[in-house]
Design a protein around this motif. Structure first.
Motif, PDB file in Angstrom:
ATOM      1  N   ARG A 122      36.838  34.720  37.952  1.00 52.07           N
ATOM      2  CA  ARG A 122      35.858  35.801  37.873  1.00 52.07           C
ATOM      3  C   ARG A 122      34.754  35.627  38.908  1.00 52.07           C
ATOM      4  O   ARG A 122      34.137  36.613  39.352  1.00 52.07           O
ATOM      5  CB  ARG A 122      35.265  35.841  36.462  1.00 52.07           C
ATOM      6  CG  ARG A 122      34.391  37.051  36.208  1.00 52.07           C
ATOM      7  CD  ARG A 122      34.153  37.255  34.716  1.00 52.07           C
ATOM      8  NE  ARG A 122      33.623  36.052  34.071  1.00 52.07           N
ATOM      9  CZ  ARG A 122      33.358  35.992  32.766  1.00 52.07           C
ATOM     10  NH1 ARG A 122      33.579  37.041  31.990  1.00 52.07           N
ATOM     11  NH2 ARG A 122      32.889  34.879  32.241  1.00 52.07           N
ATOM     12  N   ALA A 123      34.510  34.383  39.322  1.00 54.43           N
ATOM     13  CA  ALA A 123      33.478  34.129  40.331  1.00 54.43           C
ATOM     14  C   ALA A 123      33.948  34.464  41.738  1.00 54.43           C
ATOM     15  O   ALA A 123      33.155  34.421  42.682  1.00 54.43           O
ATOM     16  CB  ALA A 123      33.045  32.665  40.267  1.00 54.43           C
ATOM     17  N   ASP A 124      35.224  34.791  41.888  1.00 54.28           N
ATOM     18  CA  ASP A 124      35.780  35.109  43.204  1.00 54.28           C
ATOM     19  C   ASP A 124      35.534  36.578  43.518  1.00 54.28           C
ATOM     20  O   ASP A 124      35.783  37.452  42.688  1.00 54.28           O
ATOM     21  CB  ASP A 124      37.283  34.807  43.214  1.00 54.28           C
ATOM     22  CG  ASP A 124      37.812  34.568  44.607  1.00 54.28           C
ATOM     23  OD1 ASP A 124      37.514  35.386  45.504  1.00 54.28           O
ATOM     24  OD2 ASP A 124      38.519  33.556  44.813  1.00 54.28           O
ATOM     25  N   ASP A 125      35.054  36.872  44.719  1.00 48.92           N
ATOM     26  CA  ASP A 125      34.727  38.249  45.097  1.00 48.92           C
ATOM     27  C   ASP A 125      35.946  39.068  45.500  1.00 48.92           C
ATOM     28  O   ASP A 125      35.866  40.299  45.567  1.00 48.92           O
ATOM     29  CB  ASP A 125      33.721  38.257  46.254  1.00 48.92           C
ATOM     30  CG  ASP A 125      32.364  37.699  45.852  1.00 48.92           C
ATOM     31  OD1 ASP A 125      32.010  37.834  44.654  1.00 48.92           O
ATOM     32  OD2 ASP A 125      31.664  37.122  46.714  1.00 48.92           O
ATOM     33  N   ASP A 126      37.066  38.422  45.798  1.00 47.36           N
ATOM     34  CA  ASP A 126      38.241  39.150  46.256  1.00 47.36           C
ATOM     35  C   ASP A 126      38.945  39.834  45.087  1.00 47.36           C
ATOM     36  O   ASP A 126      38.991  39.303  43.970  1.00 47.36           O
ATOM     37  CB  ASP A 126      39.215  38.187  46.945  1.00 47.36           C
ATOM     38  CG  ASP A 126      38.635  37.618  48.226  1.00 47.36           C
ATOM     39  OD1 ASP A 126      38.378  38.406  49.155  1.00 47.36           O
ATOM     40  OD2 ASP A 126      38.437  36.394  48.290  1.00 47.36           O
ATOM     41  N   PRO A 127      39.516  41.015  45.334  1.00 50.55           N
ATOM     42  CA  PRO A 127      40.193  41.750  44.255  1.00 50.55           C
ATOM     43  C   PRO A 127      41.626  41.265  44.050  1.00 50.55           C
ATOM     44  O   PRO A 127      42.383  41.084  45.007  1.00 50.55           O
ATOM     45  CB  PRO A 127      40.172  43.186  44.772  1.00 50.55           C
ATOM     46  CG  PRO A 127      40.218  43.044  46.267  1.00 50.55           C
ATOM     47  CD  PRO A 127      39.459  41.781  46.595  1.00 50.55           C
ATOM     48  N   PHE A 128      42.022  41.041  42.803  1.00 48.83           N
ATOM     49  CA  PHE A 128      43.405  40.704  42.475  1.00 48.83           C
ATOM     50  C   PHE A 128      43.608  40.897  40.977  1.00 48.83           C
ATOM     51  O   PHE A 128      42.656  40.848  40.191  1.00 48.83           O
ATOM     52  CB  PHE A 128      43.762  39.270  42.882  1.00 48.83           C
ATOM     53  CG  PHE A 128      42.735  38.232  42.508  1.00 48.83           C
ATOM     54  CD1 PHE A 128      42.711  37.680  41.223  1.00 48.83           C
ATOM     55  CD2 PHE A 128      41.796  37.795  43.433  1.00 48.83           C
ATOM     56  CE1 PHE A 128      41.773  36.720  40.881  1.00 48.83           C
ATOM     57  CE2 PHE A 128      40.849  36.830  43.096  1.00 48.83           C
ATOM     58  CZ  PHE A 128      40.832  36.293  41.813  1.00 48.83           C
ATOM     59  N   GLN A 129      44.850  41.142  40.597  1.00 50.82           N
ATOM     60  CA  GLN A 129      45.202  41.259  39.186  1.00 50.82           C
ATOM     61  C   GLN A 129      45.301  39.866  38.567  1.00 50.82           C
ATOM     62  O   GLN A 129      45.714  38.916  39.228  1.00 50.82           O
ATOM     63  CB  GLN A 129      46.561  41.947  39.016  1.00 50.82           C
ATOM     64  CG  GLN A 129      46.664  43.349  39.576  1.00 50.82           C
ATOM     65  CD  GLN A 129      48.035  43.944  39.302  1.00 50.82           C
ATOM     66  OE1 GLN A 129      48.362  44.271  38.158  1.00 50.82           O
ATOM     67  NE2 GLN A 129      48.833  44.069  40.352  1.00 50.82           N
ATOM     68  N   VAL A 130      44.950  39.754  37.290  1.00 46.29           N
ATOM     69  CA  VAL A 130      45.095  38.503  36.552  1.00 46.29           C
ATOM     70  C   VAL A 130      45.783  38.807  35.224  1.00 46.29           C
ATOM     71  O   VAL A 130      45.334  39.691  34.484  1.00 46.29           O
ATOM     72  CB  VAL A 130      43.737  37.825  36.296  1.00 46.29           C
ATOM     73  CG1 VAL A 130      43.941  36.522  35.514  1.00 46.29           C
ATOM     74  CG2 VAL A 130      43.005  37.554  37.600  1.00 46.29           C
ATOM     75  N   SER A 180      53.550  46.391  41.089  1.00 46.97           N
ATOM     76  CA  SER A 180      54.065  45.255  41.845  1.00 46.97           C
ATOM     77  C   SER A 180      53.081  44.826  42.929  1.00 46.97           C
ATOM     78  O   SER A 180      52.616  45.666  43.712  1.00 46.97           O
ATOM     79  CB  SER A 180      55.403  45.609  42.494  1.00 46.97           C
ATOM     80  OG  SER A 180      56.381  45.893  41.524  1.00 46.97           O
ATOM     81  N   PRO A 181      52.763  43.542  43.000  1.00 47.03           N
ATOM     82  CA  PRO A 181      51.891  43.045  44.069  1.00 47.03           C
ATOM     83  C   PRO A 181      52.703  42.760  45.328  1.00 47.03           C
ATOM     84  O   PRO A 181      53.940  42.717  45.295  1.00 47.03           O
ATOM     85  CB  PRO A 181      51.338  41.753  43.475  1.00 47.03           C
ATOM     86  CG  PRO A 181      52.481  41.250  42.641  1.00 47.03           C
ATOM     87  CD  PRO A 181      53.141  42.467  42.060  1.00 47.03           C
ATOM     88  N   GLU A 182      52.003  42.573  46.426  1.00 51.32           N
ATOM     89  CA  GLU A 182      52.672  42.080  47.634  1.00 51.32           C
ATOM     90  C   GLU A 182      52.843  40.561  47.563  1.00 51.32           C
ATOM     91  O   GLU A 182      53.824  40.013  48.054  1.00 51.32           O
ATOM     92  CB  GLU A 182      51.848  42.448  48.867  1.00 51.32           C
ATOM     93  CG  GLU A 182      51.731  43.938  49.128  1.00 51.32           C
ATOM     94  CD  GLU A 182      50.779  44.233  50.270  1.00 51.32           C
ATOM     95  OE1 GLU A 182      51.249  44.237  51.430  1.00 51.32           O
ATOM     96  OE2 GLU A 182      49.576  44.432  50.003  1.00 51.32           O
ATOM     97  N   VAL A 183      51.852  39.897  46.954  1.00 52.23           N
ATOM     98  CA  VAL A 183      51.882  38.442  46.821  1.00 52.23           C
ATOM     99  C   VAL A 183      51.666  38.091  45.356  1.00 52.23           C
ATOM    100  O   VAL A 183      50.815  38.680  44.685  1.00 52.23           O
ATOM    101  CB  VAL A 183      50.792  37.769  47.689  1.00 52.23           C
ATOM    102  CG1 VAL A 183      50.683  36.275  47.372  1.00 52.23           C
ATOM    103  CG2 VAL A 183      51.100  37.970  49.166  1.00 52.23           C
ATOM    104  N   VAL A 184      52.447  37.134  44.872  1.00 54.67           N
ATOM    105  CA  VAL A 184      52.285  36.649  43.509  1.00 54.67           C
ATOM    106  C   VAL A 184      51.869  35.187  43.553  1.00 54.67           C
ATOM    107  O   VAL A 184      52.381  34.409  44.361  1.00 54.67           O
ATOM    108  CB  VAL A 184      53.588  36.831  42.692  1.00 54.67           C
ATOM    109  CG1 VAL A 184      54.742  36.077  43.322  1.00 54.67           C
ATOM    110  CG2 VAL A 184      53.386  36.406  41.244  1.00 54.67           C
ATOM    111  N   ILE A 185      50.897  34.835  42.700  1.00 56.61           N
ATOM    112  CA  ILE A 185      50.397  33.462  42.620  1.00 56.61           C
ATOM    113  C   ILE A 185      50.540  32.995  41.179  1.00 56.61           C
ATOM    114  O   ILE A 185      50.088  33.670  40.251  1.00 56.61           O
ATOM    115  CB  ILE A 185      48.921  33.375  43.065  1.00 56.61           C
ATOM    116  CG1 ILE A 185      48.793  33.785  44.534  1.00 56.61           C
ATOM    117  CG2 ILE A 185      48.381  31.954  42.862  1.00 56.61           C
ATOM    118  CD1 ILE A 185      47.363  33.824  45.041  1.00 56.61           C
TER     119      ILE A 185
END
Length: 389
Positions: free
Chosen positions: A64-72, A124-129
């Motif tokens: 949550r402290a990360d400014d970049d957008p991504f799904q969790v 669908s994402p382009e990258v999955v982590i």
């Protein structure tokens, strides 16, 4: 014998020369591959979690402290504690993972199921982590992982810096060293064999590359899925980058004590050791044997009232362990001089792991006994039980 042991001490530096850190955007790695400063690709972070109410808040707060957008997405794998509630209170999407089908390891099934749900929902994402629930990334790590995976088209892996707090957790020190030596990511640049393997706590890949190699479906029954996935990427001629967490990615592996530690390392050690090159296995065995021999001989000389070359070599091993510990975790100062006892524990647990892996054909993790010889079954359709905040 002394000269052979001293040569093995030098081999210990060769096997673990320098742990590479995850390059920041625009930086370079040991492979000299530049990570371009491009826009961050659409990214999804999937977190498999079973009874992780203590660890999960640290990870979610860090994300949550990360400014970049991504799904969790938190993939709740049958937790009996407040894992799901912890995630929902932080506004994170929770997926209730169905019962694990026959022929699947639970973690592999949870990750496969969660990603399948995203694709069916046109998200669908382009990258999955993939992140384990005990991982703690600093701001910017997710974007750097995503950009590197996007740029290389391969698998990106990070072994987090090991935060150990209790005395029992110091037992993990030799396992961390041997694991990094085995993968080879920190070996001397002149090492004859490239790095092999990956570390499961942090994995990143382009989704199309992940699908091309078969994803977790292709390693469904494997409890050492990180090593198995890396083999799939290499077989498809895709790069596998392995880094150390250093000051950017950390975790606390076994906060629950000795039982959790024994189950965790016994699950991985024997199975993982069979996947590294033979020469590297023999080199690690020689190093462990030399370190143990040096300590035994030095103690014997000390009891006889002598101070000889064995005492000097044992001191050299203490210095080596201390240096390696600092590369991989915040282990206590006394873990280095206590290395003979830690190595004894390591060897005992390794043989126990071999017994569980090759004779019992099962391991225990998170309260479940995982069979190692179950036949893979057909994959059922993904369920649609998604609990959103």
């Amino acid at each position: 014998m002394l000269w052979i042991a001293a040569s093995a001490w030098l081999l210990g530096w060769w096997l673990l020369w320098k742990v590479p850190g995850l390059p920041r955007t625009g930086g370079t790695s040991r492979s000299r591959t530049t990570v371009p400063a491009t826009a961050m690709p659409a990214t999804a972070v999937l977190i498999p979690a079973r009874d992780e109410e203590a660890s999960l808040p640290h990870l979610l707060d860090a994300l949550r402290a990360d400014d970049d957008p991504f799904q969790v997405l938190v993939l709740d794998d049958g937790s009996t504690d407040a894992t799901a509630a912890v995630a929902r209170r932080r506004g994170v999407e929770v997926v209730d993972v169905p019962d694990t089908p026959s022929g699947w390891a639970p973690k592999n099934w949870a990750l496969h199921h969660g990603l399948d749900l995203l694709e069916r929902a046109d998200r669908s994402p382009e990258v999955v982590i993939f992140l384990d629930a005990d991982v703690r990334p600093t701001p910017g790590v997710i974007s750097d992982l995503a950009r590197r995976a996007d740029a290389t088209g391969g698998l990106v892996s990070v072994q987090p810096f090991h935060h150990s707090q209790s005395a029992v957790e110091q037992l993990s020190a030799p396992f961390n060293l041997v694991s990094m030596m085995g993968v080879g990511a920190a070996a001397h640049p002149a090492a004859p064999v490239a790095a092999r393997g990956a570390f499961g706590p942090v994995l990143a890949s382009r989704l199309d590359a992940y699908r091309a190699v078969g994803g977790h479906r292709s390693v469904r029954a494997d409890v050492v899925e990180d090593m198995a996935l890396s083999e799939r990427y290499r077989a498809d001629d895709r790069p596998v980058d392995v880094f150390g967490g250093r000051e950017r990615v950390s975790f606390r592996m076994f906060p629950l004590g000795l039982r959790q530690l024994l189950h965790g390392w016994s699950k991985n050690m024997a199975s993982g050791s069979g996947r590294i090159p033979l020469w590297r296995t023999l080199a690690i065995v020689a190093w462990v044997a030399a370190a143990s021999t040096a300590a035994t001989q030095a103690i014997g000389s000390g009891l006889a009232g002598q101070l000889d070359a064995w005492a000097l070599l044992a001191t050299g091993f203490v210095a080596q362990f201390h240096h390696h510990h600092r590369e991989l975790g915040n282990f206590r100062w006394w873990a280095a001089p206590a290395y003979p006892l830690l190595l004894a524990g390591f060897m005992a647990l390794f043989f126990y792991s071999a017994y569980r892996t090759h004779l019992r054909r099962s391991v225990v993790w998170r309260g479940r006994t995982l069979k190692l010889d179950a036949a893979p079954a057909e994959v059922p359709s993904a369920h649609t039980r998604v609990a959103t905040p």
